[in-house]
Each structure stands twice: as C-alpha cells, then as structure tokens.
Enzyme design. Sequence first.
Site, PDB file in Angstrom:
ATOM      1  N   ASN A   1       0.878  -1.174   0.000  1.00 22.58           N
ATOM      2  CA  ASN A   1       0.000   0.000   0.000  1.00 22.58           C
ATOM      3  C   ASN A   1       0.913   1.221   0.000  1.00 22.58           C
ATOM      4  O   ASN A   1       1.490   1.559   1.035  1.00 22.58           O
ATOM      5  CB  ASN A   1      -0.890  -0.026   1.251  1.00 22.58           C
ATOM      6  CG  ASN A   1      -1.667   1.271   1.437  1.00 22.58           C
ATOM      7  OD1 ASN A   1      -1.767   2.082   0.510  1.00 22.58           O
ATOM      8  ND2 ASN A   1      -2.216   1.471   2.625  1.00 22.58           N
ATOM      9  N   TRP A   2       1.033   1.836  -1.170  1.00 25.53           N
ATOM     10  CA  TRP A   2       1.988   2.945  -1.302  1.00 25.53           C
ATOM     11  C   TRP A   2       1.481   4.247  -0.676  1.00 25.53           C
ATOM     12  O   TRP A   2       2.218   5.210  -0.586  1.00 25.53           O
ATOM     13  CB  TRP A   2       2.326   3.169  -2.771  1.00 25.53           C
ATOM     14  CG  TRP A   2       3.317   2.186  -3.310  1.00 25.53           C
ATOM     15  CD1 TRP A   2       3.962   1.197  -2.621  1.00 25.53           C
ATOM     16  CD2 TRP A   2       3.790   2.104  -4.669  1.00 25.53           C
ATOM     17  NE1 TRP A   2       4.804   0.520  -3.460  1.00 25.53           N
ATOM     18  CE2 TRP A   2       4.714   1.042  -4.717  1.00 25.53           C
ATOM     19  CE3 TRP A   2       3.506   2.808  -5.844  1.00 25.53           C
ATOM     20  CZ2 TRP A   2       5.381   0.680  -5.895  1.00 25.53           C
ATOM     21  CZ3 TRP A   2       4.149   2.457  -7.018  1.00 25.53           C
ATOM     22  CH2 TRP A   2       5.082   1.403  -7.038  1.00 25.53           C
ATOM     23  N   LYS A   3       0.193   4.287  -0.319  1.00 27.50           N
ATOM     24  CA  LYS A   3      -0.372   5.525   0.249  1.00 27.50           C
ATOM     25  C   LYS A   3      -0.061   6.702  -0.687  1.00 27.50           C
ATOM     26  O   LYS A   3      -0.032   6.513  -1.892  1.00 27.50           O
ATOM     27  CB  LYS A   3       0.152   5.731   1.673  1.00 27.50           C
ATOM     28  CG  LYS A   3      -0.024   4.471   2.522  1.00 27.50           C
ATOM     29  CD  LYS A   3       0.196   4.671   3.986  1.00 27.50           C
ATOM     30  CE  LYS A   3      -0.033   3.337   4.695  1.00 27.50           C
ATOM     31  NZ  LYS A   3       0.039   3.448   6.145  1.00 27.50           N
TER      32      LYS A   3
ATOM     33  N   HIS B   1      -9.521   1.609   4.483  1.00 26.65           N
ATOM     34  CA  HIS B   1      -8.265   1.710   5.242  1.00 26.65           C
ATOM     35  C   HIS B   1      -8.477   2.649   6.432  1.00 26.65           C
ATOM     36  O   HIS B   1      -9.219   3.624   6.326  1.00 26.65           O
ATOM     37  CB  HIS B   1      -7.149   2.234   4.337  1.00 26.65           C
ATOM     38  CG  HIS B   1      -5.810   2.156   4.988  1.00 26.65           C
ATOM     39  ND1 HIS B   1      -5.373   3.092   5.889  1.00 26.65           N
ATOM     40  CD2 HIS B   1      -4.822   1.226   4.897  1.00 26.65           C
ATOM     41  CE1 HIS B   1      -4.164   2.743   6.321  1.00 26.65           C
ATOM     42  NE2 HIS B   1      -3.806   1.624   5.733  1.00 26.65           N
TER      43      HIS B   1
ATOM     44  N   GLU C   1      -6.784   4.944   7.628  1.00 25.75           N
ATOM     45  CA  GLU C   1      -6.498   6.366   7.364  1.00 25.75           C
ATOM     46  C   GLU C   1      -7.680   7.041   6.671  1.00 25.75           C
ATOM     47  O   GLU C   1      -7.955   8.214   6.892  1.00 25.75           O
ATOM     48  CB  GLU C   1      -5.200   6.489   6.540  1.00 25.75           C
ATOM     49  CG  GLU C   1      -3.983   6.195   7.403  1.00 25.75           C
ATOM     50  CD  GLU C   1      -2.778   5.643   6.660  1.00 25.75           C
ATOM     51  OE1 GLU C   1      -2.740   5.714   5.416  1.00 25.75           O
ATOM     52  OE2 GLU C   1      -1.866   5.124   7.341  1.00 25.75           O
TER      53      GLU C   1
ATOM     54  N   GLU D   1      -5.915  -4.806  10.355  1.00 26.38           N
ATOM     55  CA  GLU D   1      -4.843  -3.852  10.650  1.00 26.38           C
ATOM     56  C   GLU D   1      -5.161  -3.108  11.949  1.00 26.38           C
ATOM     57  O   GLU D   1      -5.946  -2.147  11.932  1.00 26.38           O
ATOM     58  CB  GLU D   1      -4.709  -2.834   9.519  1.00 26.38           C
ATOM     59  CG  GLU D   1      -4.344  -3.439   8.186  1.00 26.38           C
ATOM     60  CD  GLU D   1      -3.677  -2.428   7.275  1.00 26.38           C
ATOM     61  OE1 GLU D   1      -2.584  -2.717   6.787  1.00 26.38           O
ATOM     62  OE2 GLU D   1      -4.240  -1.337   7.059  1.00 26.38           O
TER      63      GLU D   1
ATOM     64  N   GLY E   1       2.278   2.084  10.707  1.00 27.91           N
ATOM     65  CA  GLY E   1       3.299   3.121  10.561  1.00 27.91           C
ATOM     66  C   GLY E   1       3.997   3.476  11.853  1.00 27.91           C
ATOM     67  O   GLY E   1       4.714   4.472  11.925  1.00 27.91           O
TER      68      GLY E   1
ATOM     69  N   SER F   1       3.017  -2.348  10.369  1.00 26.71           N
ATOM     70  CA  SER F   1       4.461  -2.487  10.629  1.00 26.71           C
ATOM     71  C   SER F   1       5.005  -3.870  10.257  1.00 26.71           C
ATOM     72  O   SER F   1       5.862  -4.408  10.955  1.00 26.71           O
ATOM     73  CB  SER F   1       4.781  -2.123  12.079  1.00 26.71           C
ATOM     74  OG  SER F   1       4.475  -0.750  12.312  1.00 26.71           O
TER      75      SER F   1
ATOM     76  N   GLY G   1       2.640  -1.087   4.192  1.00 24.95           N
ATOM     77  CA  GLY G   1       2.866   0.291   3.761  1.00 24.95           C
ATOM     78  C   GLY G   1       4.347   0.544   3.541  1.00 24.95           C
ATOM     79  O   GLY G   1       4.923   0.167   2.518  1.00 24.95           O
ATOM     80  N   GLY G   2       4.982   1.160   4.537  1.00 27.66           N
ATOM     81  CA  GLY G   2       6.365   1.636   4.424  1.00 27.66           C
ATOM     82  C   GLY G   2       7.338   0.672   3.774  1.00 27.66           C
ATOM     83  O   GLY G   2       8.110   1.065   2.888  1.00 27.66           O
TER      84      GLY G   2
END
Length: 252
Positions: free
Chosen positions: A9-11, A94, A96, A166, A172, A212, A233-234
Amino acid sequence: MRTPIVAGNWKMFKTIAEASDFSANVSKAAPIAGVEQVICAPFTTLPALSELFKGTSIALGAQNMHYAENGAFTGEISPLMLKELGVKYVIIGHSERRQYFNETDETVNLKSKAALQHGLLPIICVGETLAEREAGKTEEVVRVQTEAAFAGISADQAKTVVVAYEPVWAIGTGKSSSSAEANETIRYIRQVIASLYGQETADQVRIQYGGSVKPDNIASYLQESDIDGALVGGASLTADGFLQLVAGASGK
Ligand code: PGA
C-alpha cells in the site's frame, strides 16, 4: 488451500517517475512463485503501472474508489475508471480513510459491493484503535466492521474478498502486533465470516495482517494458521523491500 497474498500500500507516495523506477527494479529480479503480489498505487501512477506490470507477476490495485459508476462527485474515481486501467484489487476502508476522510462502515459496504459488481476485488480493512484495544473491545470492533462490510454480499462473492486486519495502533508506528495475537483476532474474523456464510466459505476468504510488517517479521505472521498474507505500507516502497516481503511470504 488459500494462496498467500502480499499487497503493498503505497499511500500518497511516488510520482510516475518513481513508480516506473520501482517497476524496472522489480522486473530485474527472478520471479517468486506461490505468492500473489499486488501493488496498490496512487491513482496518478495507475495508467503507467498498468502497462509496466504487464507480463510481470504483480497485479495492480487502487487505494480507494467511489461506489457510483459516475456522477457529480468532484475529485472521486469510479469503479469503471479503475476497471478500464486493468486494476484488479482496491483497498476499501483503510483506517487512514476512516480517520481522515469520513469513511464509515456504511460507505465501506457500498464500495465493497460496487467493487464486486464491477469485477474488482476489495481488500477490506478492519481493525481497532489503541483505546478500543485497551478497553477490551477488539473483537467487538472487528465483528461490527466485518458484518457491516459484508452486508448484501453473496457467498460466491465473499469467497473472492480479501480482508486486512490492521490494528490502527500498529500502522506506521513500528509497533507490530505479535503474530500469535494477530492470528487470534484473524481467526475470530474468520468465525464472524463463518457465522454469515458457513465455514466452507469462510475457509476460502483470505485474511491478511497489516501494521508495521517488515521483511524480517513477515514470515512469522505467515506461519500462523489463519494469516494469509500481509498489507504493507512503508516496507513496500522500495523494490528490494517488496521483493524481500514476497520472498518472506513464499515459505507458507
Ligand atoms: P505500515 O502500513 O506497513 O507502514 O505500518 C500498513 C498499512 O497502512 O496498510
């Protein structure tokens, strides 16, 4: 037998140039079998990636969409628009988006149904906040979110849905849930799906862990009985990182 699925998930990261670099670097690596691989990229990069990922093992995903086919919804993207680009998956709900963009259980349901109607596979995100966890409400929160998301979805459609558990406090933050705890909650989510559709259907639904996940901990999640992959993500932002994640999942 559920095929493991690793989704990046590149956001709101990567220009088209950066996305193209990622693709070029991933293409140089030897293919890894046995794991479904997905990159959920920003809308602006989807046309380029749709071409660049052709012939690779990476499927394309989006990070959100509107539930209507078209209409006066300034700034929104419809399922038809994603389909036209060869998008296969779409992240829905998601945390966010729930937190910053007014996504609700109701819109998650509308979007999930619309995705399925248009042949897109939703990756439906559920998970508790730290306060909810500390109040002992984890199961209640994920049950309510899961039941709401699947309302009006047929058993045949449900089998194709991916759920991403999640915990919001793990996203994150570098604080990942232990694999045993994540597995317990994911087993519970599968029970909730079984109560809606029966065990046979629930056994086919893939449920990822997210929050994470890194190359050095992904294998510990995937070795658990009910964890079928990861939403990352990251650590999915570099080609190297993504390839290591996929390799780490390939032992399942
Ligand atoms: P993270 O994000 O891997 O950077 O924690 C996960 C997600 O938001 O899907």
